[in-house]
Design a protein around this motif. Structure first.
Motif, PDB file in Angstrom:
ATOM      1  N   ILE A 207      43.341  46.197  39.313  1.00  0.00           N
ATOM      2  CA  ILE A 207      43.883  47.538  39.538  1.00  0.00           C
ATOM      3  C   ILE A 207      44.010  48.287  38.217  1.00  0.00           C
ATOM      4  CG2 ILE A 207      45.945  48.798  40.278  1.00  0.00           C
ATOM      5  CD1 ILE A 207      46.327  46.634  42.436  1.00  0.00           C
TER       6      ILE A 207
ATOM      7  N   GLU B 159      40.668  49.534  37.010  1.00  0.00           N
ATOM      8  CA  GLU B 159      40.084  50.606  37.824  1.00  0.00           C
ATOM      9  C   GLU B 159      40.900  51.896  37.780  1.00  0.00           C
ATOM     10  OE1 GLU B 159      37.168  50.667  39.514  1.00  0.00           O
ATOM     11  OE2 GLU B 159      36.759  48.723  38.643  1.00  0.00           O
ATOM     12  N   SER B 160      42.120  51.857  37.245  1.00  0.00           N
ATOM     13  CA  SER B 160      42.965  53.050  37.245  1.00  0.00           C
ATOM     14  C   SER B 160      42.912  53.739  35.893  1.00  0.00           C
ATOM     15  CB  SER B 160      44.397  52.682  37.609  1.00  0.00           C
ATOM     16  OG  SER B 160      44.923  51.797  36.657  1.00  0.00           O
TER      17      SER B 160
ATOM     18  N   ALA C  74      48.373  52.850  38.242  1.00  0.00           N
ATOM     19  CA  ALA C  74      48.156  51.452  38.636  1.00  0.00           C
ATOM     20  C   ALA C  74      49.351  50.923  39.433  1.00  0.00           C
ATOM     21  CB  ALA C  74      47.913  50.588  37.405  1.00  0.00           C
TER      22      ALA C  74
ATOM     23  N   ILE D 237      49.108  52.352  42.900  1.00  0.00           N
ATOM     24  CA  ILE D 237      48.005  51.714  43.622  1.00  0.00           C
ATOM     25  C   ILE D 237      48.410  50.316  44.080  1.00  0.00           C
ATOM     26  CG2 ILE D 237      45.656  50.818  43.398  1.00  0.00           C
ATOM     27  CD1 ILE D 237      45.158  53.257  41.475  1.00  0.00           C
TER      28      ILE D 237
ATOM     29  N   TYR E 118      40.734  47.166  45.408  1.00  0.00           N
ATOM     30  CA  TYR E 118      39.620  47.969  44.908  1.00  0.00           C
ATOM     31  C   TYR E 118      39.489  49.263  45.719  1.00  0.00           C
ATOM     32  CZ  TYR E 118      34.954  49.286  43.414  1.00  0.00           C
ATOM     33  OH  TYR E 118      33.871  49.977  42.918  1.00  0.00           O
TER      34      TYR E 118
ATOM     35  N   CYS F 296      42.162  51.800  44.903  1.00  0.00           N
ATOM     36  CA  CYS F 296      41.855  52.528  43.664  1.00  0.00           C
ATOM     37  C   CYS F 296      40.911  53.684  43.957  1.00  0.00           C
ATOM     38  CB  CYS F 296      41.212  51.601  42.635  1.00  0.00           C
ATOM     39  SG  CYS F 296      42.320  50.383  41.938  1.00  0.00           S
TER      40      CYS F 296
END
Length: 179
Positions: free
Chosen positions: A38, A41-42, A48, A51, A81, A84
Motif C-alpha cells: 500500500i 502504491e500510494s 496509505a 487505503i 492493490y 489503491c
C-alpha cells in the motif's frame, strides 16, 4: 497470533460467519504484509493509512465470498492493490483537491485576493511604523528593523550590534510598547 495456518484459517472461517472479533487478530498478522504494498502504491503516508482502512472494510464486506480460505493472503493483497487504484481514480484524490464550481471558484479567488491585499496593506503599515520609531532610546529602531523587517534572530541582532542579548530583548520590548 503464531504463524500457524490452522489458526489463521480458523479465524477467517469465524469472520465468514459474521463474527468480527477475529478481524483485529487478522489485521495484526496481515498488516505488516500488505502495508509495504500500500505504501509503495500510494502518494503519501496519510493516503496509505486511508487505503489500509478501506482495504479492511472491503475484506469485512466481502469475506463471505471467499471460497478458499487458504488463498486469503493473495486475496487480501489483491484487495489492497485495487483499493489503491480506486483511491486515486476518485477525482478528489487524483487532482489533490476538490474541483470548484464556477461561482464557488470565483468566490474563493476573490476572497484570497482580498486577503492578500489586506495583508500587503498591513505589512506596509507595519514597515512604516517600524521605520518611524524614534531612535531614542539608542538602537531601539535598529533592533526593531533587524527583528521585524530583516527577520534576524535575537542572537544575530546581538552579534551584529555588539550588544548583550538582554539589552536586545529590552530594546525590542520598548519598540513593541511604542508600536
Amino acid at each position: 497470533m503464531e504463524n500457524n495456518t490452522v489458526t489463521t484459517e480458523g479465524l477467517i472461517r469465524q469472520l465468514q460467519t459474521g463474527d468480527q472479533r477475529p478481524l483485529s487478530e487478522l489485521m495484526k498478522y496481515y498488516n505488516p504484509r500488505i502495508w509495504p504494498l500500500i505504501l509503495a502504491e500510494s502518494r503519501n503516508y496519510h493516503d496509505a493509512e486511508e487505503i489500509l482502512q478501506d482495504t479492511w472494510r472491503s475484506v469485512w464486506e466481502n469475506i463471505s465470498g471467499l471460497r478458499d480460505v487458504s488463498s486469503f493472503g493473495g486475496w487480501l493483497r489483491k484487495i489492497a492493490y485495487n483499493q489503491c487504484r480506486r483511491y486515486y481514480n476518485n477525482v478528489y484524490h487524483s487532482q489533490g483537491e476538490r474541483p470548484y464550481e464556477g461561482e464557488a471558484l470565483a468566490w474563493y479567488v476573490n476572497r484570497n485576493a482580498e486577503m492578500l491585499l489586506r495583508e500587503e496593506g498591513l505589512k506596509a503599515d507595519a514597515i512604516e511604523a517600524v521605520r518611524n520609531l524614534p531612535n531614542k532610546p539608542e538602537d531601539m529602531r535598529k533592533v526593531a528593523i533587524l527583528f521585524y523587517l530583516q527577520e534576524l534572530t535575537l542572537t544575530e541582532i546581538a552579534e551584529e550590534l555588539d550588544l548583550p542579548l538582554g539589552t536586545v530583548k529590552r530594546k525590542l520590548f520598548e519598540a513593541r510598547t511604542l508600536l
